[in-house]
Motif scaffolding. Structure first.
Motif, PDB file in Angstrom:
ATOM      1  N   UNK A  11       0.851  -1.177   0.000  1.00  0.00           N
ATOM      2  CA  UNK A  11       0.000   0.000   0.000  1.00  0.00           C
ATOM      3  C   UNK A  11       0.895   1.239   0.000  1.00  0.00           C
ATOM      4  N   UNK A  12       0.536   2.216  -0.819  1.00  0.00           N
ATOM      5  CA  UNK A  12       1.368   3.412  -0.951  1.00  0.00           C
ATOM      6  C   UNK A  12       0.491   4.646  -1.120  1.00  0.00           C
ATOM      7  N   UNK A  13       1.130   5.786  -1.059  1.00  0.00           N
ATOM      8  CA  UNK A  13       0.510   7.045  -1.445  1.00  0.00           C
ATOM      9  C   UNK A  13       0.797   7.288  -2.921  1.00  0.00           C
ATOM     10  N   UNK A  14      -0.092   7.959  -3.656  1.00  0.00           N
ATOM     11  CA  UNK A  14       0.207   8.280  -5.042  1.00  0.00           C
ATOM     12  C   UNK A  14       1.493   9.102  -5.116  1.00  0.00           C
ATOM     13  N   UNK A  15       2.369   8.722  -6.030  1.00  0.00           N
ATOM     14  CA  UNK A  15       3.622   9.455  -6.159  1.00  0.00           C
ATOM     15  C   UNK A  15       4.654   8.646  -6.912  1.00  0.00           C
ATOM     16  N   UNK A  16       5.827   9.213  -7.038  1.00  0.00           N
ATOM     17  CA  UNK A  16       6.882   8.534  -7.764  1.00  0.00           C
ATOM     18  C   UNK A  16       8.140   9.364  -7.837  1.00  0.00           C
ATOM     19  N   UNK A  17       9.090   8.913  -8.636  1.00  0.00           N
ATOM     20  CA  UNK A  17      10.414   9.535  -8.670  1.00  0.00           C
ATOM     21  C   UNK A  17      10.390  10.870  -9.416  1.00  0.00           C
ATOM     22  N   UNK A  18      11.332  11.707  -9.049  1.00  0.00           N
ATOM     23  CA  UNK A  18      11.492  13.005  -9.693  1.00  0.00           C
ATOM     24  C   UNK A  18      12.040  12.809 -11.106  1.00  0.00           C
ATOM     25  N   UNK A  19      11.424  13.493 -12.057  1.00  0.00           N
ATOM     26  CA  UNK A  19      11.904  13.492 -13.435  1.00  0.00           C
ATOM     27  C   UNK A  19      12.643  14.802 -13.714  1.00  0.00           C
ATOM     28  N   UNK A  20      13.513  14.784 -14.722  1.00  0.00           N
ATOM     29  CA  UNK A  20      14.342  15.955 -15.014  1.00  0.00           C
ATOM     30  C   UNK A  20      13.523  17.206 -15.313  1.00  0.00           C
ATOM     31  N   UNK A  21      12.357  17.033 -15.908  1.00  0.00           N
ATOM     32  CA  UNK A  21      11.548  18.194 -16.284  1.00  0.00           C
ATOM     33  C   UNK A  21      10.717  18.749 -15.132  1.00  0.00           C
ATOM     34  N   UNK A  22      10.688  18.067 -13.975  1.00  0.00           N
ATOM     35  CA  UNK A  22       9.947  18.581 -12.820  1.00  0.00           C
ATOM     36  C   UNK A  22      10.674  19.799 -12.241  1.00  0.00           C
ATOM     37  N   UNK A  23       9.940  20.861 -11.986  1.00  0.00           N
ATOM     38  CA  UNK A  23      10.545  22.076 -11.453  1.00  0.00           C
ATOM     39  C   UNK A  23      10.920  21.930  -9.984  1.00  0.00           C
ATOM     40  N   UNK A  24      10.139  21.141  -9.240  1.00  0.00           N
ATOM     41  CA  UNK A  24      10.386  20.948  -7.810  1.00  0.00           C
ATOM     42  C   UNK A  24       9.646  19.700  -7.342  1.00  0.00           C
ATOM     43  N   UNK A  25       9.794  19.384  -6.062  1.00  0.00           N
ATOM     44  CA  UNK A  25       9.171  18.174  -5.522  1.00  0.00           C
ATOM     45  C   UNK A  25       7.649  18.259  -5.549  1.00  0.00           C
ATOM     46  N   UNK A  26       7.120  19.452  -5.324  1.00  0.00           N
ATOM     47  CA  UNK A  26       5.661  19.609  -5.365  1.00  0.00           C
ATOM     48  C   UNK A  26       5.128  19.265  -6.747  1.00  0.00           C
ATOM     49  N   UNK A  27       5.818  19.701  -7.775  1.00  0.00           N
ATOM     50  CA  UNK A  27       5.379  19.389  -9.129  1.00  0.00           C
ATOM     51  C   UNK A  27       5.440  17.888  -9.394  1.00  0.00           C
ATOM     52  N   UNK A  28       6.450  17.228  -8.840  1.00  0.00           N
ATOM     53  CA  UNK A  28       6.538  15.770  -8.970  1.00  0.00           C
ATOM     54  C   UNK A  28       5.329  15.100  -8.342  1.00  0.00           C
ATOM     55  N   UNK A  29       4.993  15.523  -7.126  1.00  0.00           N
ATOM     56  CA  UNK A  29       3.854  14.916  -6.420  1.00  0.00           C
ATOM     57  C   UNK A  29       2.557  15.121  -7.197  1.00  0.00           C
ATOM     58  N   UNK A  30       2.356  16.318  -7.715  1.00  0.00           N
ATOM     59  CA  UNK A  30       1.140  16.602  -8.482  1.00  0.00           C
ATOM     60  C   UNK A  30       1.104  15.798  -9.780  1.00  0.00           C
ATOM     61  N   UNK A  31       2.224  15.777 -10.498  1.00  0.00           N
ATOM     62  CA  UNK A  31       2.276  15.048 -11.768  1.00  0.00           C
ATOM     63  C   UNK A  31       2.023  13.563 -11.565  1.00  0.00           C
ATOM     64  N   UNK A  32       2.681  12.994 -10.573  1.00  0.00           N
ATOM     65  CA  UNK A  32       2.532  11.563 -10.323  1.00  0.00           C
ATOM     66  C   UNK A  32       1.113  11.215  -9.865  1.00  0.00           C
TER      67      UNK A  32
END
Length: 199
Positions: A65-86
């Motif tokens: 069981x996990x929270x929605x999310x995943x690894x940071x990609x090069x095009x992500x501006x910051x961690x918040x953008x990663x969380x939203x995108x994932x």
């Protein structure tokens, strides 16, 4: 709402994990970064949080069981953008509908060598969830009251990537066992909410 930090993580961490973390020099391992979203939303007038069941695969987090999310990609501006995108990719929540209100304390995951950065957000309405088949076996909608109920904190005997048949603290939510890094992050969320409610 204050952030309790690592002390709240350790409440839901197995003893072996705590000992391992105390020995590690994390930065020397050159960890990768990931971000997850703790998403609140209303369902039938009750606040819920969404979790996901990972599919079975050849990896350390198979079937967990996990929270929605995943690894940071090069095009992500910051961690918040990663969380939203994932979150949009994995469970179909439009990033424009999510208001991010808080950053919580990052968690290191030794087996996969990731720093995970959790964010708290909410939507005004229940999202029309769509599971990404490759990453999500099931979407799990948990009433927030279940997370806050101390009766749902129970020890479980599990075999992990670093030990067999050990007792680990866990949440029992909607019939699923939530342990490890996800339980550690949810522990901080739970304590933060309870502290704010006591004010």
């Amino acid at each position: 709402m204050s952030v309790p930090g690592e002390s709240s993580h350790f409440i839901m961490a197995p003893d072996l994990r705590i000992k391992e973390l105390n020995k590690l020099k994390i930065e020397e391992r050159n960890p990768r970064n990931a971000a997850v979203m703790m998403l609140f939303y209303p369902k039938e007038g009750i606040t819920h949080i969404v979790l996901i069941l990972r599919p079975d695969y050849e990896g350390v987090h198979s079937g967990q069981i996990a929270l929605p999310g995943g690894k940071v990609e090069q095009h992500d501006l910051n961690y918040k953008e990663t969380a939203l995108r994932e979150t949009q990719e994995e469970v179909g929540v439009n990033t424009n509908t999510v208001k991010v209100i808080k950053t919580l304390t990052k968690v290191y995951i030794p087996p996969s060598n990731f720093w995970v950065h959790p964010f708290l957000g909410f939507t005004e309405n229940r999202p029309d969830f769509v599971a990404q088949e490759e990453e999500v076996a099931k979407i799990i909608e948990v009433p927030l009251s279940k997370l806050l109920d101390e009766r749902n904190v129970v020890p479980q005997k599990l075999s992990t990537s670093y030990a067999k048949n050990i007792e680990v603290p866990s949440f029992e939510l909607n019939g699923y066992v939530v342990w490890g890094a996800t339980a550690m992050m949810l522990s901080e969320l739970k304590i933060s909410i309870k502290q704010s409610m006591a004010l």
